[in-house]
Design a protein around this motif. Structure first.
Motif, PDB file in Angstrom:
ATOM      1  N   PHE A  86     -16.013 -11.300   2.617  1.00 21.87           N
ATOM      2  CA  PHE A  86     -16.205 -10.161   3.526  1.00 21.87           C
ATOM      3  C   PHE A  86     -17.147  -9.176   2.835  1.00 21.87           C
ATOM      4  O   PHE A  86     -17.520  -9.371   1.680  1.00 21.87           O
ATOM      5  N   SER A  87     -17.497  -8.153   3.548  1.00 22.19           N
ATOM      6  CA  SER A  87     -18.474  -7.224   2.977  1.00 22.19           C
ATOM      7  C   SER A  87     -17.788  -5.951   2.526  1.00 22.19           C
ATOM      8  O   SER A  87     -17.319  -5.161   3.334  1.00 22.19           O
ATOM      9  N   PRO A  88     -17.676  -5.757   1.242  1.00 21.95           N
ATOM     10  CA  PRO A  88     -17.011  -4.568   0.727  1.00 21.95           C
ATOM     11  C   PRO A  88     -17.913  -3.340   0.868  1.00 21.95           C
ATOM     12  O   PRO A  88     -19.114  -3.469   1.097  1.00 21.95           O
ATOM     13  N   GLU A 326     -16.353  16.725  12.527  1.00 21.88           N
ATOM     14  CA  GLU A 326     -16.678  15.372  12.075  1.00 21.88           C
ATOM     15  C   GLU A 326     -15.493  14.771  11.323  1.00 21.88           C
ATOM     16  O   GLU A 326     -15.167  13.599  11.471  1.00 21.88           O
ATOM     17  N   ALA A 327     -14.876  15.596  10.491  1.00 23.86           N
ATOM     18  CA  ALA A 327     -13.761  15.095   9.687  1.00 23.86           C
ATOM     19  C   ALA A 327     -12.595  14.703  10.571  1.00 23.86           C
ATOM     20  O   ALA A 327     -11.847  13.795  10.248  1.00 23.86           O
TER      21      ALA A 327
ATOM     22  N   GLU B  56     -12.265  -8.294   8.856  1.00 22.35           N
ATOM     23  CA  GLU B  56     -12.809  -7.622   7.682  1.00 22.35           C
ATOM     24  C   GLU B  56     -14.081  -6.860   8.005  1.00 22.35           C
ATOM     25  O   GLU B  56     -14.316  -5.766   7.513  1.00 22.35           O
ATOM     26  N   GLU B  57     -14.897  -7.494   8.864  1.00 25.99           N
ATOM     27  CA  GLU B  57     -16.113  -6.774   9.249  1.00 25.99           C
ATOM     28  C   GLU B  57     -15.767  -5.481   9.951  1.00 25.99           C
ATOM     29  O   GLU B  57     -16.341  -4.427   9.703  1.00 25.99           O
ATOM     30  N   THR B  60     -14.837  -3.077   7.526  1.00 25.10           N
ATOM     31  CA  THR B  60     -15.964  -2.466   6.820  1.00 25.10           C
ATOM     32  C   THR B  60     -16.579  -1.366   7.653  1.00 25.10           C
ATOM     33  O   THR B  60     -16.893  -0.290   7.146  1.00 25.10           O
ATOM     34  N   GLU B  61     -16.735  -1.650   8.941  1.00 24.22           N
ATOM     35  CA  GLU B  61     -17.265  -0.627   9.848  1.00 24.22           C
ATOM     36  C   GLU B  61     -16.385   0.613   9.797  1.00 24.22           C
ATOM     37  O   GLU B  61     -16.862   1.731   9.643  1.00 24.22           O
ATOM     38  N   GLU B  63     -14.460   1.441   7.543  1.00 26.95           N
ATOM     39  CA  GLU B  63     -14.497   2.069   6.237  1.00 26.95           C
ATOM     40  C   GLU B  63     -15.707   2.971   6.123  1.00 26.95           C
ATOM     41  O   GLU B  63     -15.642   4.065   5.562  1.00 26.95           O
ATOM     42  N   GLU B  65     -17.087   4.474   8.560  1.00 27.05           N
ATOM     43  CA  GLU B  65     -16.768   5.672   9.337  1.00 27.05           C
ATOM     44  C   GLU B  65     -15.861   6.588   8.532  1.00 27.05           C
ATOM     45  O   GLU B  65     -16.047   7.785   8.475  1.00 27.05           O
ATOM     46  N   SER B  67     -15.636   6.728   5.415  1.00 28.10           N
ATOM     47  CA  SER B  67     -16.315   7.350   4.281  1.00 28.10           C
ATOM     48  C   SER B  67     -17.141   8.535   4.767  1.00 28.10           C
ATOM     49  O   SER B  67     -17.232   9.554   4.081  1.00 28.10           O
ATOM     50  N   HIS B  68     -17.679   8.411   5.983  1.00 28.04           N
ATOM     51  CA  HIS B  68     -18.400   9.556   6.550  1.00 28.04           C
ATOM     52  C   HIS B  68     -17.434  10.720   6.723  1.00 28.04           C
ATOM     53  O   HIS B  68     -17.755  11.862   6.405  1.00 28.04           O
ATOM     54  N   ARG B  69     -16.248  10.383   7.194  1.00 28.73           N
ATOM     55  CA  ARG B  69     -15.251  11.404   7.404  1.00 28.73           C
ATOM     56  C   ARG B  69     -14.887  12.079   6.089  1.00 28.73           C
ATOM     57  O   ARG B  69     -14.745  13.281   5.995  1.00 28.73           O
ATOM     58  N   HIS B 127     -12.321  -1.509  -2.970  1.00 34.38           N
ATOM     59  CA  HIS B 127     -12.375  -2.966  -2.853  1.00 34.38           C
ATOM     60  C   HIS B 127     -13.563  -3.496  -3.620  1.00 34.38           C
ATOM     61  O   HIS B 127     -14.239  -4.397  -3.183  1.00 34.38           O
TER      62      HIS B 127
END
Lengths: 642, 707
Positions: A86-88, A326-327, B56-57, B60-61, B63, B65, B67-69, B127
């Motif tokens: 998967f993509s971390p 946003e948060a 998982e994808e 990730t998406e 995640e 989002e 992380s933006h938060r 991760h």
């Protein structure tokens, strides 16, 4: 050691490239400013600064595209990583004993890979689309909210809300439907693979295309002093429109039916509607909450002694509105818009005169820069963006669709509104509004946000072309159109007033009736509530709360009323006196323009004012400030001179 | 994360606004709660991500989002910190509490939040997986990775030294609030430095230029070497005691000396400003600290560039040494030229276009040109911050005179706000960094050694240099001034930014920690002690810059040709060096007329053979000044302002009474006398002073300027 040095150099080059890229934009903006000055100096109105910025962006894009050699071809090599399933979000890559950290950026679909192996400079010139949403748009939107012409805005609030909400929804659906027809036609003409382009995609396109942004038209209106009602209608519509379109786009994009993505799913639909309402209401609440906090802070602290601190606080809290929205998973831009409106309505009255000027100028400046950067980038993107899909049928269809949708939005709604309005929206205004359906920064930002799939890329290209066309052709044609439609220009707000200064006193009773017919009961209630409770609580103006609140909450009202509200006559402070003097002076011009329909309370007070001057004056001073602000806005240069 | 929930901190703050001392706690707890929940959400979404690849994808998406938060939350933290600082500072200013400056306060709030973040948030593991791919041979800026048929794009974030891989996987929230150190250099420092350059009190600055340059260049070099040597001794000592676990070379010591030599007495200057302490002392301190920063940056980068050729990389190598010196000179002069050139270009553009009819455009142009300086210097490999400093000085000296009245106040206010925000941001980040930075190396011996070293370095720099300068100066630098300067050796934003730029090696981490502690100590203790120190040293306060220059008026009259005053002449000669005088007259006779609307017309100052050129470069307004018939009102005001500045300058220029100068001045003087009297002239001078003073005290009600 050597390798580290090389890596360091690489990083250096990386950074220098960033500097070069920004420098290009700076250079373009400087050119734009100089050209615009030339145009303004010669009163040449065919090209607005945003149009100029796009032209320069285009030229620079052409140069970058065809004059630079593809340099860094290796950077696009694809690596296969077997052990990874998967993509971390963070990737640590060990390259010959040196560990590098990579950050997840996005997913790329198969067909987009080849352009990635192209020109490194073009790649560098492409911003992360989130920059538009997080850095460039907020100041633009905030400024729009902050500079809504308050009086005329509230006077036309009902119409504006109708145009913004209903109009945007209508336009979104109509564009979506027309585009769906075109897509079907294209599929049958074998121009498009079947199954690529869903109805939701069409609706998505419709919603992003519904965000009108008539900066160009408004700038010309401003310069020529076009009828303020028309100005307010257009401006208010375009501002609120943006908010609606953003939220609408978002809720359409998360509309995901369970089974068949093409079929209609009631649950998902209602979920989307719920999302729309939730996000909109949440953002609205967030924005106004921050503005109310700012108003209270500026009211109860004597921060006005230090204009810089005041400005800083104002800026920071407005920014917080964006960030907390946003948060919390809401839309920051919408929050910022309502924050701006509320700040202008309440906080602005509490600021010291110096801070008023400062905040206005600060946001004006930021708005100017951000807007021109976006338009510059649009010009640039036509050549530097590497996944354009030009599809003539789609573009033509889109063009047709926006014209039809604009017509379906303006004419029927105006008809309906005219049934209720005392002051009708005349035909020439309607034509002008129809004509001013320019597309601008918001549509572009929404379109560039997601350019992964092929339909989205096609939409992006089409949006870009539509923005170009509308800004240059419609924007350039505004002045001829104004004369052709015989819309009166050169209406000075103050002169507008003097037309009927005497009729004012007698008009009081008439006003009462007029207000009733013109604005709905709901709005009237809001005016009363705002004037009696919110204004006194949040600002220094308005009648003291002790007078408006019932007797049983006396202590509370005494606590909340600012001492300035009653202690009018015993005022020693010099500066304060000047401020109030200012308010008063402005005040006398005020009631007459709104002779059309001032709130009932106002007219009553006006009558009583000769007898009990101090309190009443203050009370009106608050509205007067509104008109003062208007003037400031119109002639930013003069106000400081005197 | 309901809207109501988020609105709560706001309402809480309203209640707390009245007693601001109590309010930080609930607010921060709420914030903390936020962070916790965000973190929990991230980890839970991560836990479910192990199931299937499709999930998982999606994860990730999500995640991304998330992380933006979290980014938003961390920025929000800083903004709320700044808001708090502003409110508290207002309270302090309102009550005239002077022992704590806003920067000190920002640090305290930063510290509190840092403690909460450090000990209140659980460590969430990311991760991150370390994998070995054999294909790459160097690091690319973007990486395309094929993961089971899907392509993902990754961007290079940075290089990680092998010892720190474990740290990367630590607390997410702490990582979020840790900025890329380049942010300081590219975003936060430029406005601070530009504002410093733009607000140098011109007259006093140029009067003390020689001394300031001596302090800044010689002084910084002296202090750098002394601190470096002392620290080398300390390091040797630590090696003997066995406290040092990693390498620490002499160049590292020198590097430390360079970064810690950048003084930043914001606190002291703010107090001086408020109390109107002696202007000369103010100019000396401010000028020194501003130029000092530039020198320290370039010095530290040339020390880093010192790379001896041989195998042993840390012995003395003459060639490498001279190369470093060359780099120092090259970067410094390059940045200087770059800044000055863009300043000059801006001046020319604002002079020859009528941009002042549109203040917004003018302000935007001014801002963009100044920013371009920074970018241009960075793109050419010079130091952007230094270029911006000199650009600011040039802009203040030339362009400022061409701007419209509104643009002047706009640019000033704009940079003032930017400066204020950036500075407080850096200081609150410093407070935060003490706890959130994860690689601190506390070494008591090193820290104590550093304190002693900066003290000695400052002493070895101020006293001898002042002694030498006093030999040449007419206006001696008194002992109390020297003590005060010695005392004001605060460290601030620049030292911090330089230290945080590279924290890869053990030595650098130790330096960073030490720098942080030194900044804290000096800002709180030394900054807080300024007011007592001022009264103890009997430095006069309440000096109004307007009242200051009665002696100047004398020399001014000398210029007017009212009779040569021999004492005045000799004084000026002694005070400013020959080279400076030459520069003054060149500036006044040629540069000012070319670049601004003021000064004598070029046609009179240039020799006859370049008359054509002179005519085309002189702005029409200069000629207009000589004709009594002037209709345009605003123009009149503008030129009046310009004249003021000219005269304000000429008080400085007065010192260099060269022949041509006097001629031109008397010409102007006679013209003035024709239209008005000497009083006008005096009033003009007064106005000039007022302008200067208003620049120094940013909180003055600016409308007075126009009154």
């Amino acid at each position: 050691m050597r390798r580290q040095l090389m890596a360091g150099k690489d990083g250096d080059r990386f950074q220098h490239q960033g500097a070069v890229e920004l420098l290009v934009f700076n250079f373009l903006l400087i050119l734009t400013i100089l050209t615009i000055w030339l145009f303004k100096n010669h009163r040449f109105r065919f090209l607005h600064e945003t149009g100029g910025a796009m032209v320069y962006g285009l030229i620079m894009g052409l140069i970058l595209r065809y004059a630079t050699a593809p340099t860094d071809t290796e950077s696009g090599t694809v690596y296969d990583c077997g052990p990874l399933s998967f993509s971390p979000s963070t990737l640590l890559v060990n390259i010959t004993d040196q560990v590098y950290e990579y950050k997840y950026k996005r997913e790329i679909s198969q067909h987009n890979i080849s352009p990635h192996q192209g020109n490194a400079i073009l790649e560098k010139m492409t911003f992360d689309p989130e920059i538009f949403f997080n850095v460039l748009l907020p100041p633009i939107i905030f400024h729009a909210g902050y500079s809504l012409k308050k009086r005329h805005f509230f006077q036309n609030l009902g119409s504006i809300l109708t145009y913004a909400f209903l109009g945007t929804a209508i336009s979104c659906i109509i564009i979506g439907l027309i585009m769906y027809g075109f897509v079907k036609a294209m599929v049958s003409a074998d121009q498009l693979k079947n199954g690529d382009f869903h109805f939701t995609d069409c609706l998505f396109f419709g919603s992003l295309m519904s965000a009108t942004d008539p900066v160009t038209v408004l700038a010309i209106f401003h310069e020529l002093h076009v009828d303020p009602d028309l100005y307010t209608l257009l401006f208010g519509e375009s501002v609120l429109n943006d908010a609606v379109a953003i939220v609408l786009t978002y809720s359409i994009s998360i509309y995901s039916p369970k089974e068949n993505p093409n079929a209609f799913d009631t649950a998902a639909f209602f979920q989307s509607v719920g999302n729309f309402l939730g996000i909109f209401a949440g953002s609205f609440a967030m924005g106004s909450a921050y503005a109310v906090v700012t108003a209270l802070l500026t009211k109860f602290t004597k921060l006005c002694e230090f204009p810089m601190l005041e400005t800083g606080l104002f800026f920071l809290l407005s920014w917080s509105a964006f960030l907390s929205a946003e948060a919390a998973g809401l839309t920051g831009i919408v929050a910022v818009l309502f924050c701006g409106v509320t700040q202008a309505h309440y906080t602005y009255n509490n600021l010291s005169p110096d801070s008023k000027m400062r905040t206005k100028q600060l946001f004006e400046f930021m708005n100017f820069l951000a807007e021109n950067v976006i338009f510059c980038y649009m010009g640039l993107a036509l050549f530097t963006f590497q996944n354009h899909i030009f599809n003539a049928v789609f573009i033509l269809g889109a063009f047709l669709a926006i014209v039809v949708a604009r017509a379906c939005n303006i004419y029927p709604l105006s008809f309906l509104l005219n049934l209720g309005r005392k002051q009708k929206v005349p035909w020439n205004f309607q034509h002008m509004m129809m004509f001013s359906g320019l597309r601008g920064a918001i549509a572009f930002a929404l379109a560039i946000r997601n350019t992964e799939s092929q339909p989205k890329q096609m939409m992006f290209t089409t949006t870009l072309l539509l923005v170009f066309f509308t800004v240059w052709v419609f924007g350039g044609g505004t002045t001829p159109m104004l004369t052709w439609l015989q819309i009166r220009v050169g209406v000075d707000l103050d002169e507008y007033v003097k037309e009927d200064p005497s009729s004012h006193q007698e008009a009081n009773k008439l006003d009462k009736n007029m207000t009733k017919t013109e604005s709905a009961r709901l709005f009237q209630m809001w005016y009363g509530f705002d004037h009696k409770y919110l204004k006194p609580i949040l600002t220094h103006s308005g009648p003291p709360l002790t007078a408006t609140l019932p007797a049983w909450c006396g202590p509370l009202s005494r606590l909340l009323t600012s001492p300035q509200a009653y202690a009018e006559h015993l005022k020693e402070d010099d500066v304060e006196c000047i401020v109030n003097q200012d308010e008063l002076a402005m005040n006398y011009q005020e009631p007459s323009p709104s002779a059309g329909r001032p709130p009932t309370k106002l007219s009553l007070d006006k009558k009583a004012s000769p007898q009990t001057p101090s309190k009443e004056n203050l009370y009106e001073g608050d509205l007067g400030l509104g008109s003062y602000e208007l003037k400031l806005e119109q002639t930013p240069g003069q106000s400081q001179m005197d | 994360m309901e809207p109501g929930d988020t609105a709560r901190p706001g309402s809480r703050r309203v209640v707390g606004a009245l007693p601001p001392r109590l309010l930080p706690l609930p607010l921060m707890l709420l914030l903390l709660g936020w962070g916790l929940r965000a973190g929990a959400a991230a980890s839970s979404s991560g836990a479910s991500a192990e199931d299937s690849s499709a999930m998982e994808e999606l994860a990730t998406e999500k995640e991304a989002e998330e992380s933006h938060r979290q980014d938003s939350v961390s920025l929000l933290t800083f903004i709320l910190l700044l808001t708090l600082t502003i409110l508290t500072i207002w309270l302090f200013k309102h009550r005239r509490v002077r022992f704590l400056h806003e920067t000190g306060l920002a640090m305290i709030y930063g510290l509190i939040v840092g403690v909460i973040l450090r000990y209140g948030t659980p460590a969430t593991s990311g991760h991150d997986k370390s994998l070995s791919c054999s294909q790459e041979d160097r690091a690319f800026s973007t990486l395309l990775v094929n993961v089971s048929g899907k392509f993902f794009e990754y961007t290079l974030k940075g290089e990680i030294s092998p010892g720190k891989i474990n740290n990367v996987e630590q607390n997410d929230m702490l990582r979020k609030v840790t900025f890329d150190p380049e942010v300081f250099f590219n975003i936060l420092l430029p406005p601070i430095i530009f504002h410093a350059g733009y607000s140098l009190k011109k007259r006093h600055f140029f009067r003390n230029l020689g001394s300031i340059l001596a302090y800044a260049f010689l002084g910084t070099a002296v202090s750098c070497f002394i601190i470096g040597n002392l620290m080398y001794g300390v390091v040797k000592l630590m090696k003997i005691v066995g406290q040092l676990s990693d390498k620490f070379y002499y160049t590292d010591c020198l590097f430390f000396g360079a970064i810690i030599s950048a003084t930043d007495p914001v606190t002291v200057l703010a107090i001086f400003n408020e109390l109107h302490a002696d202007v000369d002392l103010y100019a000396l301190l401010f000028g020194e600290s501003v130029l000092n920063d530039a020198v320290a940056i370039v010095l530290s980068s040339s020390i880093v560039a010192y790379q001896p050729a041989g195998l042993n990389t840390h012995t003395f190598d003459a060639a490498a040494f001279f190369k470093s010196v060359g780099i120092f000179l090259g970067i410094f002069s390059g940045s200087f030229t770059m800044g000055a050139v863009t300043g000059v270009v801006t001046a020319l553009v604002t002079k020859f276009t009528k941009l002042h009819c549109f203040p917004l455009l003018e302000t935007a142009l001014f801002f963009l040109m100044s920013w371009s300086t920074f970018l241009l210097a960075e793109a050419c490999g010079f130091t952007g911050v230094v270029a911006v400093l000199f650009c600011g000085i040039t802009q203040a000296h030339y362009t400022y005179n061409n701007l419209s009245v509104e643009s002047r106040s706009r640019t000033k206010q704009l940079f003032e706000v930017l400066h204020f925000l950036a500075e407080n941001f850096i200081f609150s980040y410093m407070g935060l960094a003490l706890f959130t930075f994860q690689k601190h190396v506390f070494s008591p011996i090193f820290i104590i050694g550093a304190f002693v070293a900066i003290f000695l370095g400052r002493a070895a720099h101020i006293y001898p240099l002042s002694f030498f300068l006093n030999l040449g100066r007419r206006h001696k630098i008194g002992w109390n001034f020297q003590h005060m300067m010695m005392f004001s050796g605060l460290r601030g934003a620049m030292a911090f930014a330089l230290a945080i730029r590279d924290t890869a090696s053990y030595a650098r981490q130790m330096m960073f920690t030490t720098t942080l502690l030194i900044v804290f100590f000096t800002v709180w203790i030394v900054g807080g002690g300024t007011t007592p120190m001022l009264s103890w040293l009997n430095i006069r306060v309440g000096v109004d810059p307007d009242q200051d220059p009665p002696p100047n008026n004398d020399s001014f009259q000398v210029l007017q040709g009212d009779g040569p005053d021999p004492t005045g002449g000799s004084r000026t000669k002694q005070e400013s060096a020959w080279i400076f005088r030459l520069w003054y007259s060149f500036d006044h006779n040629y540069l000012k007329p070319i670049l601004t609307h003021s000064g004598p017309p070029l046609t009179t100052t240039l020799p006859a053979w370049c008359g054509l050129l002179a005519r085309c470069l002189t702005s029409p307004q200069v000629y207009d000044n000589q004709e009594p018939l002037r209709e345009d009102d605003s123009d009149f005001i503008l030129t009046e302002g310009d004249l003021t500045l000219t005269y304000g300058d000429s008080t400085v220029t007065a010192n260099g009474s060269s022949g041509s100068h006097t001629a031109s001045m008397s010409l102007e003087g006679s013209r003035r006398i024709k239209s008005s009297s000497e009083e006008v002239l005096d009033r003009d001078l007064g106005m000039g002073d007022q302008k200067v003073s208003s620049r120094g005290t940013p909180l003055v009600f600016p409308l007075q300027e126009n009154a």
